[in-house]
Each structure stands twice: as structure tokens, then as C-alpha cells.
Enzyme design. Sequence first.
Site, PDB file in Angstrom:
ATOM      1  N   GLU A 177      11.615  66.435  41.122  1.00 33.04           N
ATOM      2  CA  GLU A 177      11.040  66.642  39.873  1.00 33.04           C
ATOM      3  C   GLU A 177      11.457  64.818  39.288  1.00 33.04           C
ATOM      4  O   GLU A 177      12.476  64.926  38.277  1.00 33.04           O
ATOM      5  CB  GLU A 177      11.731  68.029  38.268  1.00 33.04           C
ATOM      6  CG  GLU A 177      11.714  66.936  36.933  1.00 33.04           C
ATOM      7  CD  GLU A 177      11.680  68.002  35.979  1.00 33.04           C
ATOM      8  OE1 GLU A 177      11.368  68.093  35.379  1.00 33.04           O
ATOM      9  OE2 GLU A 177      12.787  68.435  35.894  1.00 33.04           O
ATOM     10  N   LYS A 213       7.461  68.218  40.194  1.00 33.43           N
ATOM     11  CA  LYS A 213       7.143  68.678  38.944  1.00 33.43           C
ATOM     12  C   LYS A 213       6.766  67.864  38.909  1.00 33.43           C
ATOM     13  O   LYS A 213       8.043  66.106  38.816  1.00 33.43           O
ATOM     14  CB  LYS A 213       8.601  69.310  38.362  1.00 33.43           C
ATOM     15  CG  LYS A 213       8.162  69.804  37.375  1.00 33.43           C
ATOM     16  CD  LYS A 213       8.856  70.120  36.585  1.00 33.43           C
ATOM     17  CE  LYS A 213       9.289  70.867  34.741  1.00 33.43           C
ATOM     18  NZ  LYS A 213       9.809  71.816  34.305  1.00 33.43           N
TER      19      LYS A 213
END
Length: 295
Positions: free
Chosen positions: A177, A213
Site C-alpha cells: 500500500e 492498494k
Amino acid sequence: MTDLEQLSRFTTGRGFVAALDQSGGSSPGALRAYGVDPAQYATEAEMFDLIQAMRARVISNPAFGSDRIIGTILFTGTLDRTIDGRSVADYLWQVKGVVPFLKIDAGLEDTADGVQLMRDAPSVGEAVKRGQDADVFGTKARSVIHAADPVGIARIVDQQFALAERVLDAGLLPIMEPEVDITIPDRAAAESLLKEAILARLDGLGERQVAVKVSIPVVDDFYADLIAHPRIARVVALSGGYTQAEAIDHLARNHGLIASFSRALLEGLRADQSDEEFGEVLAASIDAIYRASVT
């Protein structure tokens, strides 16, 4: 070894990922939005009890199921908790059919070169081991980009891939992420540098896969080539400070990009709602986020 049923569910399932990984830093804000004032708890332990009660209320609700939700990201402290006598990770998969993931990062360093790297803490390795022991399917680790600085973004991507390889070696699937702050003026340039850096590293994974992400991009379908890459299991999107309506509107314009919302998923839920009211709000949110995720 990776569970093939969970792998298939995560890579090909229709739906989205629920981010219920509020930690010590984010729990007070999540509780405040839920209608729980800081004056209602005196210790960190009491705070975590309240955030767990909120999570359990969401996860155990009939609206929360595999027909709309593919996976759920948990906080390490959640691994010690139970729902209906089962560990939360076990409840998610065995009862709900939802794939469990674990947040493993230990927070962020101070900003340098326009980015915040993950703290290099011993607890990261411990979290990976705990995830293995708890039978989670994968992990998630967050860092943040605040400027289109090529040096900083290269450092972010290098760190994310280094941790991802450790997770893969442990038999788990990593969600990297590298969040791009949606408020920065050079956001489009930062997203371009980020995608280029990720694509340059993927072939080095061999036959293995990772998930990513990202913030919902400025340019619609900007991550289409990342989504289609054979080394990418899934690309999911955080809400990044958008309201639920804004996040859904932006997400729906990005084909193949699915939600991994936290605040936007929980928006409108309150501790003092009746079970019926709570269920109605949650069901409406899940349905709207699902529809935006299957475009």
C-alpha cells in the site's frame, strides 16, 4: 502454503475488501465517527475493546458476507479476539467465506524526500509470524507519498517490494500500500512515477504474485495495465479521505479497480443505533461500494 480456494476467491471474486485494521493511531478517530467520545474510555485497552465491539458488530451482521465482500484486513490485536467463540480470522473464512488479511506495518517514519517510509521495526517480522499462526491469507503494509519526488518514490517501492518478498517467503500474499496523498498538487505526477516504479519491479517476482492498494487515481483507468499484469493478484483502492459518495463516484469510473475502504465503509454507522438501523445503513453502504467495485 497458500490456500488455493482463498487465492481464487481473492483474485477472481466479485466484490471488495473491507479494511477493518484500525490501530492505536486510527482507532480514536474511528470511534469518534462511530459516536464514541474519548471521554468514554480511560485506557488503551478500553479503547481496543470498544473498537473490537464495533468490528464484531460489522462482521457478524447479515449484510457482511461473501456475496459482496471478498476479503477483510485486520489489525494484529484482532487476532487475539473472538466472534461467537471463534477467532476473528477463523470466523471470517469459515463462517462468512471472507478472506482474512493482516496489517503488519509498524507505522510511518517522518517525511523525507517527499515520502513516509514504513518504520523498520522488529514487530513487522513478528506480525508476519503471527499471521502465519492465525491462518490469515495475506498481509497489508502502508507507506505514504506526499510529493512527486522520484528519489522518495523509488525508496517507497524498494521498501514495499523487500517486505513483500519476506511475506511471500512466509507463504502469505502481500498487499503493498504505497498511498498517494490525494491533497497534493502534483498527485498525477506522483501516481505516474509510482506506477512506473512498480511495473519495473514486477517481473523480478518470477511466478509469484502480489496485490497493490492505491489511492483512486486522478486519471480514470490509470492503473489498467497494472490490473492486467500477470504478477498482480489484485489492485484495490483506499478511500483516502474522500466521503463515501465521493469515493464511490471516483471508483466506479475505474474498471477492474475494487474498493478497500475503511472510513467510507463505516460512514453513517453509530454505536447508539438499533440493530435494525445499523444493519440498514451497513447494507446500503456495502451494496453501493460493491456496485462501484464491479464496474
